[in-house]
Every structure is written in structure tokens, then in C-alpha cells.
Design a protein around this motif. Sequence first.
Motif, PDB file in Angstrom:
ATOM      1  N   GLY A   1       0.810  -1.220   0.000  1.00 53.74           N
ATOM      2  CA  GLY A   1       0.000   0.000   0.000  1.00 53.74           C
ATOM      3  C   GLY A   1       0.839   1.263   0.000  1.00 53.74           C
ATOM      4  O   GLY A   1       0.505   2.244  -0.676  1.00 53.74           O
ATOM      5  N   VAL A   2       1.932   1.249   0.752  1.00 50.89           N
ATOM      6  CA  VAL A   2       2.822   2.409   0.788  1.00 50.89           C
ATOM      7  C   VAL A   2       3.452   2.640  -0.584  1.00 50.89           C
ATOM      8  O   VAL A   2       3.558   3.777  -1.059  1.00 50.89           O
ATOM      9  N   LEU A   3       3.875   1.570  -1.243  1.00 54.32           N
ATOM     10  CA  LEU A   3       4.448   1.701  -2.585  1.00 54.32           C
ATOM     11  C   LEU A   3       3.401   2.242  -3.566  1.00 54.32           C
ATOM     12  O   LEU A   3       3.704   3.103  -4.407  1.00 54.32           O
TER      13      LEU A   3
ATOM     14  N   LEU B   1      -1.573   9.730   5.777  1.00 54.60           N
ATOM     15  CA  LEU B   1      -1.994   8.364   5.455  1.00 54.60           C
ATOM     16  C   LEU B   1      -0.971   7.340   5.938  1.00 54.60           C
ATOM     17  O   LEU B   1      -1.323   6.205   6.276  1.00 54.60           O
ATOM     18  N   LEU B   2       0.298   7.728   5.967  1.00 57.56           N
ATOM     19  CA  LEU B   2       1.333   6.803   6.423  1.00 57.56           C
ATOM     20  C   LEU B   2       1.180   6.494   7.912  1.00 57.56           C
ATOM     21  O   LEU B   2       1.350   5.339   8.329  1.00 57.56           O
TER      22      LEU B   2
ATOM     23  N   LEU C   1       8.121   1.491   7.586  1.00 59.40           N
ATOM     24  CA  LEU C   1       6.994   1.806   6.712  1.00 59.40           C
ATOM     25  C   LEU C   1       6.848   3.312   6.529  1.00 59.40           C
ATOM     26  O   LEU C   1       6.723   3.818   5.411  1.00 59.40           O
ATOM     27  N   VAL C   2       6.842   4.025   7.649  1.00 62.25           N
ATOM     28  CA  VAL C   2       6.636   5.471   7.600  1.00 62.25           C
ATOM     29  C   VAL C   2       7.846   6.169   6.995  1.00 62.25           C
ATOM     30  O   VAL C   2       7.701   7.053   6.135  1.00 62.25           O
ATOM     31  N   LEU C   3       9.036   5.774   7.412  1.00 62.34           N
ATOM     32  CA  LEU C   3      10.255   6.444   6.959  1.00 62.34           C
ATOM     33  C   LEU C   3      10.481   6.245   5.466  1.00 62.34           C
ATOM     34  O   LEU C   3      10.677   7.212   4.712  1.00 62.34           O
ATOM     35  N   VAL C   4      10.441   5.003   5.025  1.00 64.42           N
ATOM     36  CA  VAL C   4      10.654   4.723   3.601  1.00 64.42           C
ATOM     37  C   VAL C   4       9.516   5.282   2.767  1.00 64.42           C
ATOM     38  O   VAL C   4       9.732   5.816   1.669  1.00 64.42           O
TER      39      VAL C   4
END
Length: 362
Positions: free
Chosen positions: A24-26, A156-157, A206-209
Amino acid sequence: MSRLLRVELRRLWARQITRWACVGVLALAAISGLAVYLSAPPPSAQEVANAQEMFAADQEAWETDGEQQVASCEADAEAEGRTPEEWGCDQMAPRLEYYLPPTQTFVPDATQQELMFGAEEVDADDDATAAAVEEIRGSVWNGWAGLASLDDVAVLLVLVALVVGVSFVTAEINSGSLGMWLTFEPRRQRVYWAKAAAAALGTVPLVLVGFALLVAASYAVYASFGTLGGLTGAVWLEVAAFTGRLVAAGAALAAVGVALGVLFKHAAAAVGVVGVVAWGSLVFGFGLGELQRWLPTTALTAWLQGGSVFSTERCTPSADGVFECLPVDHVVTTTQGGLTLLAVTAVLTLLAALVFRRRDVS
């Protein structure tokens, strides 16, 4: 405790929801980059040529009757009891940017700040608050620009981190695996704190990247268009500071997710409570007046953006006895926002730890 934390971290990253969160992050980074690419192109050569032609024609007309137009504007302002500046009389002269379509840059400039906030004056209780409002509105996280849009996407992150934290507990409760795990590690308090710490630490990548990808995609698009704006070392320092605050907020919300998962036992209920609180804050927040400064949404905005501005309504009688209501700006500082988030996280975590100690999770 360190051994238990390592085990919980492995369990967190072995879960399917965590892997889907990575996907989802990608996807979020890709969609954000595409949206920037579609909305950020500068004016074409034909649009610039047309704008210059119209500007030259209006500039010629302005040199002929501009003084008369300004005089008429000042007379109208005086008739309404306003100053010429309030009436916009000093903004009547043609300017080339008026004839060009709005163009975003990676870093906001003065024109974009004016598009965002207009020429409205700050109405605050004191000069210090007014200066703080101007500083917040003038930051790179406000205005109509690339960086200013990233802070909204970045929220959202942290919500992804919260969902991962909720699911980390509720899935194990509902499947019965948590009860089985407690037969191997019966010290419930250690288990709870290990899970909360694992969620907080495990969602940091997750948040950092994720935010690094958002910034990189936006930067690449604006660089390709040659519209980076006034990008300086100070701006990159602010981006780094924002990233640190975002990672801290993500860790806090992941721990909050674990706490809500323990309290409500079902992911839908826990996430639904967060949604209702956020919706209620946005819809009914203005009616709370000064209490708006203690809303979680206000605190999160203030923490991330280096300060937040909210308005209340002040009604006073005019000379003829009629009440006139005007908005008054107030400031929530970064420190206050961070302490509010910390307090919410601490209260929910302690409450969940007490409940987890006695509740049947089998």
C-alpha cells in the motif's frame, strides 16, 4: 524483555497485513507521483506567448487611465469605511502572473502563499499570536506547492501504522493464538509492552521509507519541469525535521493501535472509533471554540507542520448596537501538539495494559 521484543518484531513482520501495508505504501507513492506529474506542468510556450500579449495590451491601457481607476477605487473604499489596501486598490495594476495559469513549484513562493491565504489580515488576540500565525502560514508546509501537498499525504502513512498496530493484536485475539502464546509467556504485562514496542518500532520503516519515496517522487517530477522553486539547505533541514516528527507520530499511533485493539478486540471497531473521532473533529470542531486546541486532529497537524492555526468566533456589538461576529486566529505550537499526542498515547496505553492484565483473550 529484549528477547521477547525480538520475537514480537518477527511476528509483526511475518503477518500478511504488514506485507500488504508495504504494498500500500508503494502504491501510495506511485499514485502521489502520478498526481504531481499531471497537476504540476508549467505553462506551455503558447500559453506564455498569449499571456504576454494580453499583458502588454492591458499595460498600455493602464498607463492611460490607471490613475483614474485607482482614484475611483480609493473613493469607493472611503465610502465603505475601508482603507485602499483593504479594498485592493494597490493590486489593480496588471501583472504578468495574472495572465498565466497557476503554476506549482516544489517549494512555495510568495505568489502561491497569496493564492492559498489571500491578502487577509491576521486577527489575533496579541501581536505574538499574529506573528506566529504568519510564520506558520509562511512555512513550506502551507501554500500551493509540492511540499505543501505532501504533508496531507503523509498523514496516510501514520494511519497505516495505526492499522498495522490494531491488526497486530486483534488478529491474534480472534484467532486464539494470543491465548496460546500466553501459555508460553504467562507474564501478561511483559507481553503487552513487548507488543506495543514492537508495533511502534516495527512500523518505523513503513513510515520512513514511505515518506522518502513521496519526497523523491515529487522532487523528481518538479526537477524534470524545472520548477523546484527556492530549494535551499534550510528547506531540506525542515524536510528532515518533518520526517523525524512523522516517524515519531507513526510510532505513537502504532502503539495507540495496539491499545485500541486490546480495548475493542475487533479491528473494525477500533478503526471505526478512530474514524468517528477524526470525522467529528473536522465536522464539529469549530463549534468547540477554544477547546479545538485539544483535539487529536489539531494536535497531529501542529506536531507535523511545526504549528497549527485554528479559528474561533468573537461577537461584539458595533456602534449601532448590532453584534458583529469575526473570526479570531489561535495557534497550537509544535510542543503543545506533541505533548497532546503523547498524553493520548500514554493514557490509552496504560488503560489497555490494565485491561490486558485481567481480560480473557482466549
